[in-house]
Scaffold this active site. Structure first.
Site, mmCIF file in Angstrom:
data_model
loop_
_atom_site.group_PDB
_atom_site.id
_atom_site.type_symbol
_atom_site.label_atom_id
_atom_site.label_comp_id
_atom_site.label_asym_id
_atom_site.label_seq_id
_atom_site.Cartn_x
_atom_site.Cartn_y
_atom_site.Cartn_z
ATOM 1 N N HIS A 1 -25.107 9.904 39.238
ATOM 2 C CA HIS A 1 -24.915 9.159 37.988
ATOM 3 C C HIS A 1 -23.629 9.601 37.299
ATOM 4 C CE1 HIS A 1 -25.632 7.367 34.076
ATOM 5 N NE2 HIS A 1 -25.406 8.558 33.550
ATOM 6 N N ARG B 1 -24.345 2.672 43.296
ATOM 7 C CA ARG B 1 -23.373 3.751 43.084
ATOM 8 C C ARG B 1 -23.590 4.779 44.179
ATOM 9 N NH1 ARG B 1 -26.606 7.722 40.951
ATOM 10 N NH2 ARG B 1 -28.001 7.088 39.280
ATOM 11 N N TYR C 1 -33.597 12.373 43.522
ATOM 12 C CA TYR C 1 -34.397 11.154 43.342
ATOM 13 C C TYR C 1 -34.011 9.990 44.260
ATOM 14 C CZ TYR C 1 -30.329 9.997 40.395
ATOM 15 O OH TYR C 1 -29.048 9.776 39.945
HETATM 16 C C1 LIG Z 1 -29.380 4.707 23.780
HETATM 17 C C2 LIG Z 1 -29.143 5.674 24.916
HETATM 18 N N1 LIG Z 1 -30.187 6.230 25.555
HETATM 19 C C3 LIG Z 1 -29.988 7.093 26.578
HETATM 20 C C4 LIG Z 1 -28.711 7.421 26.950
HETATM 21 C C5 LIG Z 1 -28.485 8.394 28.114
HETATM 22 N N2 LIG Z 1 -27.997 7.642 29.271
HETATM 23 C C6 LIG Z 1 -26.677 7.610 29.588
HETATM 24 S S1 LIG Z 1 -26.383 6.671 30.921
HETATM 25 C C7 LIG Z 1 -28.004 6.272 31.108
HETATM 26 C C8 LIG Z 1 -28.464 5.383 32.234
HETATM 27 C C9 LIG Z 1 -27.996 3.968 32.118
HETATM 28 O O1 LIG Z 1 -28.270 3.293 33.320
HETATM 29 P P1 LIG Z 1 -27.710 1.852 33.613
HETATM 30 O O2 LIG Z 1 -27.667 1.068 32.351
HETATM 31 O O3 LIG Z 1 -28.490 1.306 34.737
HETATM 32 O O4 LIG Z 1 -26.193 2.103 34.051
HETATM 33 P P2 LIG Z 1 -25.644 2.909 35.324
HETATM 34 O O5 LIG Z 1 -25.361 4.297 34.832
HETATM 35 O O6 LIG Z 1 -26.696 2.889 36.365
HETATM 36 O O7 LIG Z 1 -24.401 2.226 35.750
HETATM 37 C C10 LIG Z 1 -28.766 6.902 30.136
HETATM 38 C C11 LIG Z 1 -30.231 6.789 30.033
HETATM 39 C C12 LIG Z 1 -27.640 6.834 26.241
HETATM 40 N N3 LIG Z 1 -26.350 7.087 26.558
HETATM 41 N N4 LIG Z 1 -27.875 5.953 25.236
#
Ligand SMILES: Cc1ncc(C[n+]2csc(CCOP(=O)(O)OP(=O)(O)O)c2C)c(N)n1
Ligand SMILES: [Mg+2]
Length: 362
Positions: free
Chosen positions: A272, A268, A281
């Site tokens: 985020h 990306r 980071y």
């Molecule tokens: C169960 C849960 N824990 C934490 C979060 C907070 N959170 C939202 S997005 C995210 C990161 C997810 O990363 P990834 O699965 O790699 O997807 P990306 O955003 O990198 O596309 C987190 C920790 C959440 N939404 N749900």
């Protein structure tokens, strides 16, 4: 069509079919008509332009939240084109605007969802970046990471039991593989032979947490083997590699041979979300290095090499898509905000007294 024997073995390097220079470099003939290739490119560019537009809407204060897609477009187009839209089911996550668009969800609805206007078929009840479509069998994206994976397997199992010939495809980030729901879903799909393709859009980070702090596995695809299904790692910046592997994976599931895990290596470019500062980071050189591998640039060079694309067409396409985006946005805004009372609709068949009271006081 790609043959399974051509597919990448899990611990080799990721499968790529088009070089960065745009040269077709596959062990089989390209079998897509020019028209499809041009449509794919159009969807890649539309997704990028939508991303820019959504970022502006957030800065204008028109929406509270955006989840940038730029860098994921090749994966999105590859996945969408391998599905039978409106027949198969898609269980997307919040970074999939490009995917749902390429599948056919109208731009007006995407903007309606973002702005919570009446143009949102989900009545403005989700946070922005959570598209869904009843008409196109797109399960509404859920915020809790990986929580959509067990229901996706349940849906796939029902397709199998009823013999419908449909396939479920569920997308998620690599961070989602740290959740129990991912492992429960993979295990259940493996045991039941559910017709589902798990698609991990591996961009290396879960917000600020790098993959190496999430998993000791060499690849995400390697996790497939523990659950008794094939796993493939693909260059996710190569839309055609994503498409051909997804096409095989979907065929595998549709033919009753069980689930597949496909890992698409993407990046990306943006933070985020609009609530994140990625410079805290991620080194800027890392972002720049991935940008040089851009899925749009590669696809464009590929079309140019085949004599299908020139600068004049590029300008025409961008102008046309700019107008399309503006018109869809205007339409979504003109639909007007969803009334707050809609909050109470469609939850219970018979509205309980407590909710009636709350609706009255509202
Ligand atoms: C169960 C849960 N824990 C934490 C979060 C907070 N959170 C939202 S997005 C995210 C990161 C997810 O990363 P990834 O699965 O790699 O997807 P990306 O955003 O990198 O596309 C987190 C920790 C959440 N939404 N749900
Ligand atoms: Mg991630």
């Amino acid at each position: 069509m790609i043959q399974e024997t051509h597919l990448f073995k899990p611990f080799d390097k990721p499968l790529s079919l088009v070089t960065d220079a745009g040269v077709w470099n596959a062990p089989f003939e390209l079998d897509l008509p020019d028209e499809t290739l041009l449509n794919m490119y159009r969807d890649l560019v539309l997704s990028r332009l939508l991303d820019e537009q959504l970022g502006k809407l957030q800065r204008l204060g028109k929406t509270s939240f955006v989840a940038p897609n730029a860098g994921h477009e090749g994966a999105h187009v590859g996945v969408a084109y391998a599905l039978r839209a409106g027949f198969d089911w898609l269980f997307p996550y919040y970074r999939d605007h490009g995917l749902v668009l390429a599948l056919g969800v109208p731009l007006r609805e995407v903007f309606g969802q973002t702005l919570a206007t009446r143009a949102d078929p989900n009545k403005g009840r989700q946070m922005p970046a959570h598209p869904g479509s009843g008409a196109l069998n797109v399960f509404t994206a859920a915020s809790p990471i990986a929580s959509h994976l067990p229901p996706a397997v349940g849906a796939a199992l029902s397709m199998k039991l009823r013999g419908t010939g449909q396939v479920a495809v569920a997308t998620f980030g690599e961070g989602a593989t740290s959740e129990g729901d991912f492992h429960a879903a993979m295990n259940f799909a493996g045991v039941q032979g559910a017709p589902i393709v798990f698609v991990c859009e591996n961009n290396g980070y879960a917000i600020s947490v790098a993959l190496r702090k999430q998993s000791g596995s060499e690849t995400i695809a390697a996790k497939a083997y523990a659950y008794g299904m094939p796993g493939y790692t693909v260059d996710g910046m190569d839309a055609l590699a994503c498409y051909y592997v997804m096409q095989d994976a979907v065929a595998h599931a549709r033919e009753g041979r069980g689930p597949v895990l496909v890992e698409l290596l993407v990046y990306r470019y943006g933070a985020h979300s609009s609530a994140d500062d990625d410079s805290a980071y991620r080194p800027r050189e890392e972002v720049a290095a991935w940008r040089r591998r851009d899925p749009l640039g590669r696809f464009r060079r590929f079309l140019e090499a085949r004599g299908l694309w020139e600068e004049v067409q590029e300008r025409g396409l961008r102008d046309e898509l700019g107008r399309t985006l503006s018109a869809a946005l205007a339409e979504a805004e003109a639909a007007g905000s969803v009334p707050t009372e809609w909050l109470f609709d469609d939850v219970y068949a018979e509205v309980p007294d407590t909710l009636l009271e709350q609706r009255e006081s509202l």
